[in-house]
Design a protein around this motif. Structure first.
Motif, PDB file in Angstrom:
ATOM      1  N   THR A   1       0.826  -1.210   0.000  1.00 26.40           N
ATOM      2  CA  THR A   1       0.000   0.000   0.000  1.00 26.40           C
ATOM      3  C   THR A   1       0.859   1.258   0.000  1.00 26.40           C
ATOM      4  N   VAL A   2       2.028   1.220   0.646  1.00 22.91           N
ATOM      5  CA  VAL A   2       2.952   2.351   0.560  1.00 22.91           C
ATOM      6  C   VAL A   2       3.380   2.578  -0.896  1.00 22.91           C
TER       7      VAL A   2
ATOM      8  N   VAL B   1      -2.500  16.942   0.571  1.00 25.55           N
ATOM      9  CA  VAL B   1      -3.536  17.872   1.015  1.00 25.55           C
ATOM     10  C   VAL B   1      -4.803  17.112   1.384  1.00 25.55           C
ATOM     11  N   ARG B   2      -5.167  16.126   0.575  1.00 22.38           N
ATOM     12  CA  ARG B   2      -6.358  15.328   0.879  1.00 22.38           C
ATOM     13  C   ARG B   2      -6.177  14.531   2.162  1.00 22.38           C
ATOM     14  N   LEU B   3      -4.985  13.995   2.355  1.00 25.06           N
ATOM     15  CA  LEU B   3      -4.739  13.204   3.561  1.00 25.06           C
ATOM     16  C   LEU B   3      -4.813  14.062   4.816  1.00 25.06           C
ATOM     17  N   GLU B   4      -4.317  15.318   4.732  1.00 22.10           N
ATOM     18  CA  GLU B   4      -4.279  16.188   5.900  1.00 22.10           C
ATOM     19  C   GLU B   4      -5.555  16.993   6.086  1.00 22.10           C
TER      20      GLU B   4
ATOM     21  N   ASN C   1       5.074  10.954   4.930  1.00 22.15           N
ATOM     22  CA  ASN C   1       5.809  11.406   6.120  1.00 22.15           C
ATOM     23  C   ASN C   1       4.902  12.087   7.152  1.00 22.15           C
ATOM     24  N   GLU C   2       3.651  11.688   7.174  1.00 20.50           N
ATOM     25  CA  GLU C   2       2.693  12.219   8.140  1.00 20.50           C
ATOM     26  C   GLU C   2       2.665  11.260   9.332  1.00 20.50           C
TER      27      GLU C   2
ATOM     28  N   ALA D   1      -0.218   3.252   6.340  1.00 22.40           N
ATOM     29  CA  ALA D   1       0.655   3.118   5.176  1.00 22.40           C
ATOM     30  C   ALA D   1       0.673   4.396   4.335  1.00 22.40           C
ATOM     31  N   VAL D   2      -0.508   4.958   4.076  1.00 22.93           N
ATOM     32  CA  VAL D   2      -0.576   6.189   3.278  1.00 22.93           C
ATOM     33  C   VAL D   2       0.111   7.345   4.014  1.00 22.93           C
TER      34      VAL D   2
END
Length: 309
Positions: free
Chosen positions: A187-188, A203-206, A268-269, A262-263
């Motif tokens: 998945t990474v 941006v979507r992840l955060e 690096n979040e 994984a995402v």
């Protein structure tokens, strides 16, 4: 009711027949002398009430029939017979409460085997959940939960602890750890690819993600839900109501948590990655703890019930 088909060596047939005749809750005994060819022997068939099945199967194994012959067990969906009804009435306890330990151990062994199919399903489920967390799509998260096969190894660990079977525990633990490790690593890489084609963005992840931010924000309810799901899943296995496992699967966030970790790691979040990992561990711990205690409780209650006159 359960249907037993036995292949017995000729010199053991009388002992097997005597055992079946003296076991409370049996009916429809059939003996076919010399009918078996591989292995050579006699064929003995009977029906037995579910609540008496575990005791009979254990006694047959003590006779060595699993080594010298064969023991096959099937569920009977419909049996129109007064003798079968009487057998169920005579057998102590209720069939819905009975645990077939041999069947449970065999099913746990099969479901907790590290196979290509198992790794493929858990990897696909994790990748599907990765799309769900980035898009903040609850439907994709639920779909990923339903696809994930991780409850098999978890049930195997619970069964192994309850039955003190270290080999099954090790097999289940390996399947669980290797499966999640491979799924998260793939998945990474999948996240890097989706970012390269501008489908995933940091941006979507955060973003706030109101539908899926619970995945990386574990709380007391995460553990409570995992415990309740572990109890329900274990009961569905021991009572042969496997259809309930789908509901159990979409109650816990094991696969989505692994996907979010994984995402987040790919971007690096690390705050989200750690929160998701904590969510994953809480769910796994809650399911194993609840499943093991459920099996031990069932074992104690059933033994207590059978001792009653």
């Amino acid at each position: 009711m359960l249907h037993l088909r036995l292949i017995t060596p000729t010199d053991r047939t009388d002992d097997v027949v005597r055992l079946i005749e003296t076991t409370v809750g049996t009916a429809h005994l059939v003996v076919m002398t010399g009918a078996a060819r591989n292995p050579v022997g006699d064929v003995v068939m009977c029906d037995v009430a579910r609540e008496a099945g575990d005791e009979l199967i254990a006694a047959l194994r003590e006779l060595g029939l699993d080594r010298t012959g064969s023991i096959a067990v099937e569920n009977i969906d419909l049996s129109l017979s007064e003798r079968a009804d009487q057998a169920q009435d005579d057998a102590p306890g209720e069939g819905a409460d009975a645990v077939l330990w041999e069947h449970l151990a065999d099913a746990s062994h099969e479901e907790s085997t590290l196979s290509i199919t198992y790794v493929a399903f858990i990897t696909l489920a994790t990748m599907l959940a990765a799309c769900g967390v980035v898009l903040d799509n609850a439907i994709l998260i639920v779909g990923a939960m339903a696809v994930g096969p991780e409850f098999g190894p978890l049930a195997g660990i619970c069964t192994a602890i309850a039955r003190r079977a270290p080999r099954l525990a090790l097999r289940s633990l390996i399947a669980l750890l290797v499966g999640f490790a491979v799924a998260m690593l793939v998945t990474v890489g999948f996240s890097y690819f989706m970012d390269a084609v501008d489908l995933f963005t940091k941006v979507r992840l955060e973003a706030d993600r109101p539908n899926t931010n619970f995945i990386y924000q574990p709380d007391a309810f995460s553990f409570v839900v995992a415990v309740l799901a572990g109890i329900a899943g274990t009961l569905s296995l021991t009572s042969a109501k496997s259809g309930l496992l789908v509901g159990v699967a979409i109650s816990v966030t094991t696969v989505p948590a692994a996907a979010n970790a994984a995402v987040a790691f790919a971007y690096n979040e690390y705050r989200q990655a750690w929160g998701s990992t904590e969510q994953l561990l809480l769910n796994l711990l809650g399911i194993v703890l609840a499943g093991t205690l459920t099996l031990l409780t069932q074992k104690w209650l059933w033994s207590t019930q059978r001792r009653r006159p």
